[in-house]
Design a protein around this motif. Structure first.
Motif, PDB file in Angstrom:
ATOM      1  N   ALA A  63      48.732 -55.789  53.893  1.00 57.31           N
ATOM      2  CA  ALA A  63      47.764 -55.645  54.671  1.00 57.31           C
ATOM      3  C   ALA A  63      47.447 -56.444  55.887  1.00 57.31           C
ATOM      4  CB  ALA A  63      46.456 -55.770  53.830  1.00 57.31           C
ATOM      5  N   LYS A  64      48.003 -57.509  55.934  1.00 55.68           N
ATOM      6  CA  LYS A  64      47.830 -58.306  57.405  1.00 55.68           C
ATOM      7  C   LYS A  64      48.118 -57.887  58.536  1.00 55.68           C
ATOM      8  CE  LYS A  64      46.808 -62.453  59.216  1.00 55.68           C
ATOM      9  NZ  LYS A  64      45.958 -62.021  60.481  1.00 55.68           N
ATOM     10  N   PRO A  65      49.383 -57.207  58.540  1.00 57.45           N
ATOM     11  CA  PRO A  65      49.943 -56.378  59.869  1.00 57.45           C
ATOM     12  C   PRO A  65      48.899 -55.239  60.248  1.00 57.45           C
ATOM     13  CG  PRO A  65      51.712 -56.948  58.295  1.00 57.45           C
ATOM     14  CD  PRO A  65      50.453 -57.134  57.399  1.00 57.45           C
ATOM     15  N   LEU A  66      48.318 -54.635  59.200  1.00 57.87           N
ATOM     16  CA  LEU A  66      47.302 -53.600  59.567  1.00 57.87           C
ATOM     17  C   LEU A  66      45.958 -54.401  60.158  1.00 57.87           C
ATOM     18  CD1 LEU A  66      47.987 -51.286  56.432  1.00 57.87           C
ATOM     19  CD2 LEU A  66      48.253 -50.630  59.001  1.00 57.87           C
ATOM     20  N   GLN A  67      45.686 -55.327  59.496  1.00 54.98           N
ATOM     21  CA  GLN A  67      44.430 -56.023  59.960  1.00 54.98           C
ATOM     22  C   GLN A  67      44.430 -56.620  61.369  1.00 54.98           C
ATOM     23  OE1 GLN A  67      43.495 -59.392  57.587  1.00 54.98           O
ATOM     24  NE2 GLN A  67      41.261 -59.682  58.452  1.00 54.98           N
TER      25      GLN A  67
END
Length: 102
Positions: A63-67
Motif C-alpha cells: 500500500a505504501k507505494p500507492l499512497q
C-alpha cells in the motif's frame, strides 16, 4: 450511483462507475485512462494480497507505494469533494472491477 475519476495530479489514471454495494465496499466498474500503465503493477500486486498478514507488514509494503503516488478520486458531477487515497478512501482495482471504501 457515483462516478469518479482516479487522478495522479492532472493525469487521468481511470474512471470508476459505482454499480452496487458489498458492505463496507462500493462496487465499481473500472475503465483505464492514459495514466493507468504507470500504476498498474502496483494495483495488481495489491489486489493479489491474500492470506494472513498478522502484523500488517505485507499490506504496508504494497500500500505504501500507492499512497506515495498521492492519487485522488474526483467525483465526475462535482457534488462531493475529491478524496485522497489512503487518507479519505481506499480503492482496490482488479482488472475491470474496483472496490471503493470511503
Amino acid at each position: 450511483m457515483t462516478q469518479w475519476r482516479l487522478l495522479r495530479g492532472d493525469v487521468l489514471v481511470g474512471e470508476l462507475s459505482e454499480y452496487g454495494c458489498d458492505q463496507p465496499y462500493f462496487l465499481a466498474r473500472f475503465t483505464p485512462g492514459p495514466g493507468w500503465e504507470s500504476v498498474r503493477a502496483l494495483f495488481e500486486a495489491w489486489a493479489a494480497l491474500r492470506g494472513p498478514d498478522p502484523d500488517g507488514a505485507r499490506f504496508v509494503a504494497l500500500a505504501k507505494p500507492l499512497q506515495d503516488l498521492e492519487l485522488t478520486l474526483a467525483p465526475v458531477d462535482g457534488r462531493q469533494p475529491s478524496l485522497q487515497l489512503f487518507k479519505d478512501c481506499i480503492v482496490r482495482i482488479n482488472g475491470s472491477e474496483a472496490r471503493l471504501r470511503y
